[in-house]
Write a protein that holds these residues in place. Structure first.
Motif, mmCIF file in Angstrom:
data_model
loop_
_atom_site.group_PDB
_atom_site.id
_atom_site.type_symbol
_atom_site.label_atom_id
_atom_site.label_comp_id
_atom_site.label_asym_id
_atom_site.label_seq_id
_atom_site.Cartn_x
_atom_site.Cartn_y
_atom_site.Cartn_z
ATOM 1 N N VAL A 130 15.658 -21.152 -4.524
ATOM 2 C CA VAL A 130 15.257 -21.992 -4.700
ATOM 3 C C VAL A 130 13.872 -22.696 -3.816
ATOM 4 C CG1 VAL A 130 15.160 -24.718 -5.812
ATOM 5 C CG2 VAL A 130 16.706 -23.024 -6.909
ATOM 6 N N SER A 131 13.075 -23.088 -4.170
ATOM 7 C CA SER A 131 12.148 -23.620 -3.208
ATOM 8 C C SER A 131 11.811 -24.764 -4.475
ATOM 9 C CB SER A 131 11.208 -22.725 -3.003
ATOM 10 O OG SER A 131 10.449 -22.409 -3.992
ATOM 11 N N GLY A 163 12.920 -16.298 -7.330
ATOM 12 C CA GLY A 163 12.473 -17.440 -6.775
ATOM 13 C C GLY A 163 11.832 -18.654 -7.667
ATOM 14 N N THR A 164 13.007 -19.958 -7.842
ATOM 15 C CA THR A 164 12.834 -20.925 -8.052
ATOM 16 C C THR A 164 11.532 -22.251 -8.049
ATOM 17 O OG1 THR A 164 14.475 -19.954 -9.796
ATOM 18 C CG2 THR A 164 14.105 -21.974 -10.653
ATOM 19 N N PRO A 165 10.980 -22.775 -8.598
ATOM 20 C CA PRO A 165 10.649 -23.638 -7.899
ATOM 21 C C PRO A 165 10.985 -25.515 -8.352
ATOM 22 C CG PRO A 165 9.215 -23.315 -9.530
ATOM 23 C CD PRO A 165 10.383 -22.334 -9.477
ATOM 24 N N MET A 166 11.428 -26.074 -7.598
ATOM 25 C CA MET A 166 11.969 -27.028 -7.888
ATOM 26 C C MET A 166 10.932 -28.476 -7.506
ATOM 27 S SD MET A 166 14.290 -27.538 -10.486
ATOM 28 C CE MET A 166 15.278 -25.889 -10.318
ATOM 29 N N PRO A 167 11.402 -29.657 -8.260
ATOM 30 C CA PRO A 167 10.363 -31.162 -7.093
ATOM 31 C C PRO A 167 10.489 -31.469 -5.445
ATOM 32 C CG PRO A 167 10.556 -31.297 -9.765
ATOM 33 C CD PRO A 167 11.306 -31.003 -9.063
ATOM 34 N N PHE A 168 9.509 -31.375 -4.881
ATOM 35 C CA PHE A 168 9.750 -32.008 -4.040
ATOM 36 C C PHE A 168 9.837 -33.420 -3.697
ATOM 37 C CE2 PHE A 168 7.892 -33.248 0.305
ATOM 38 C CZ PHE A 168 8.851 -32.338 1.153
ATOM 39 N N ASP A 169 10.269 -34.107 -3.072
ATOM 40 C CA ASP A 169 9.864 -35.445 -2.454
ATOM 41 C C ASP A 169 8.936 -35.866 -3.450
ATOM 42 O OD1 ASP A 169 11.096 -37.854 -1.970
ATOM 43 O OD2 ASP A 169 11.082 -37.460 -0.060
ATOM 44 N N ASN A 170 9.252 -36.992 -4.468
ATOM 45 C CA ASN A 170 7.674 -37.896 -4.825
ATOM 46 C C ASN A 170 7.093 -37.073 -5.426
ATOM 47 O OD1 ASN A 170 7.194 -40.086 -4.549
ATOM 48 N ND2 ASN A 170 5.449 -40.249 -3.401
ATOM 49 N N GLY A 192 19.284 -21.532 -18.378
ATOM 50 C CA GLY A 192 18.925 -19.798 -18.046
ATOM 51 C C GLY A 192 18.245 -19.870 -16.590
ATOM 52 N N LEU A 193 18.829 -20.488 -15.621
ATOM 53 C CA LEU A 193 18.718 -20.815 -13.883
ATOM 54 C C LEU A 193 20.331 -20.260 -13.315
ATOM 55 C CD1 LEU A 193 17.614 -22.135 -11.542
ATOM 56 C CD2 LEU A 193 19.123 -23.823 -11.600
ATOM 57 N N ASN A 194 19.824 -18.693 -12.893
ATOM 58 C CA ASN A 194 20.369 -18.094 -11.936
ATOM 59 C C ASN A 194 21.175 -18.477 -11.111
ATOM 60 O OD1 ASN A 194 20.195 -15.451 -13.922
ATOM 61 N ND2 ASN A 194 18.609 -14.807 -12.293
ATOM 62 N N ALA A 198 20.722 -20.044 -2.554
ATOM 63 C CA ALA A 198 20.672 -20.693 -1.391
ATOM 64 C C ALA A 198 19.322 -21.214 -1.593
ATOM 65 C CB ALA A 198 20.018 -19.908 -0.129
ATOM 66 N N VAL A 199 18.424 -22.728 -1.007
ATOM 67 C CA VAL A 199 17.420 -23.474 -1.084
ATOM 68 C C VAL A 199 16.760 -23.971 0.279
ATOM 69 C CG1 VAL A 199 16.475 -25.669 -1.903
ATOM 70 C CG2 VAL A 199 18.638 -24.864 -2.598
#
Length: 415
Positions: A130-131, A163-170, A192-194, A198-199
């Protein structure tokens, strides 16, 4: 400039923003072959935290070369490597109670990131990482897979997977609780998220637009990783080595990442060098499993050791950086107050700052005018909407004021 335009690839970029042929550099200044002088608020994209041709580091390097010290040594044991490892342990790791093993993965930042991703997958036996939105981690394929910028990702030419993106702070302007989406996906067997190995995160997203993560957000991320059996990787390639004040940018948050990547200013002199640091229990590499011809850059070890012993044996560099950061913050506040009508804001930590313009094209106009006035600045952000300030940590208050005055004039004259 004709030889560069006719012979060098169209991929060149920085030279398009600064159409000069540079010849010499010292401290906070560069000089072109026509005798023009430029104050440097770019610092080799963060590779020159201690300025150009720092005299202390230069002396150590010259002495080493003149005695025929080893230049190229792969991962052989050398006196230069031993001196660096001892200083790094005694000056950086031990005072911070950090237990890390040190890996030399290759000479660049993306080499360090690739090794970190590879190790995390090997340790956890999973592929997904995750990034975060607007992240930048390098230009090789594994690093691009955890990078957010669409233009840079498109250059890969193949699908970027695992690679799976997630929302950054704010990312949602404070309207959504931290990690609510991420944690829900992890706990929902139908999401559906493997399961990630790591992040990977930057505490301040440099290329992404100087997006600063709050200390409490970083602590919550570490807690989430611990609860969900994921490794936490902090990419400190641009924000480490004192850029935000402390040697590691994550120190303020009080976290201890499982893996840390360093490059850019770790050599101190702008020479290629990178490190991948990780907790001892993660050191499950087989000998030679991650290899590289240039992972033993001994002249870089020499200048890196001199840098640690000169600037990090006490807390003076950290205090100076924070003081210079306050100087920048005051100047940017004045600019924002003066130019309120044009829509401009700023953010940053230590000696990394960004000015964001509502009119996204203005940032490029400001950097172009600044170059004409003798100041090197670059833009960042997904649409180059942020003017990025990255001066050397060793810059004097007077030099910093000079550059900030040019910046203010450039903003004023492009309004």
């Amino acid at each position: 400039m004709s030889v560069f335009e006719t012979l060098e690839s169209e991929v060149r970029s920085y030279c398009r923003s600064w159409p000069a042929v540079f010849d010499r550099a010292q401290g906070s200044y560069l000089h072109d072959e026509d005798g023009h002088t430029y104050l440097d608020f770019f610092a080799g994209a963060g590779s020159l935290n201690y300025g150009h041709n720092n005299p202390v580091l230069k002396r150590a390097l010259i002495d080493y070369i003149e005695r025929d010290g080893i230049t190229h040594g792969l991962d052989m044991a050398t006196t230069a490597k031993r001196a660096f490892l001892e200083s790094f342990q005694n000056v950086i790791l031990r005072p911070r109670d950090l237990p890390y093993k040190v890996m030399f993965p290759g000479p660049t930042g993306t080499n360090a990131v690739e090794s970190a991703l590879k190790l995390a997958r090997k340790v956890k036996g999973r592929e997904s990482v995750v990034s975060f939105t607007n992240a930048f981690h390098g230009m090789s394929l594994g690093s691009l897979a955890v990078t957010g910028n669409a233009f840079k990702r498109a250059g890969a030419g193949i699908p970027l997977v695992h690679g799976t993106p997630m929302p950054f702070d704010n990312y949602f302007d404070g309207t959504v609780p931290d990690f609510i989406w991420f944690e829900r996906l992890l706990e929902d067997q139908g999401s559906g998220l493997n399961k990630p190995a790591a992040v990977i995160v930057e505490t301040v997203q440099g290329e992404g637009g100087i997006n600063v993560a709050r200390a409490e957000w970083l602590r919550a991320l570490q807690d989430l990783c611990h609860r969900q059996d994921m490794l936490l990787i902090v990419d400190d390639i641009q924000m480490g080595c004192g850029r935000t004040g402390a040697f590691f940018s994550f120190e303020e948050a009080g976290i201890v990442p499982d893996i840390v990547t360093l490059s850019k200013s770790i050599s101190g002199y702008g020479m290629p060098m990178s490190l991948c640091l990780f907790k001892p229990e993660l050191d499950i590499w087989e000998p030679g499993e991650h290899n590289g011809t240039f992972r033993g850059n001994n002249p870089a070890f020499v200048t890196a050791t001199a840098t640690l012993d000169t600037y990090w044996a006490d807390d003076q560099m950290e205090k100076q950086t924070l003081a210079r950061g306050e100087q920048v913050e005051r100047a940017l506040l004045d600019i924002v107050d003066e130019m309120d009508a044009i829509g401009v804001g700023f953010r940053g930590r230590g000696l990394v700052w960004g000015m964001e313009f509502d009119d996204k094209a203005r940032a490029t106009a400001v950097t172009r005018r600044a170059f004409e006035l003798g100041l090197l600045l670059e833009t960042s952000g997904p649409q180059s909407e942020v003017v990025k300030l990255l001066p050397p940590l060793t810059i004097s208050p007077e030099e910093l004021d000079e550059g900030l005055r040019i910046l203010a004039r450039s903003v004023r004259e492009t309004a």
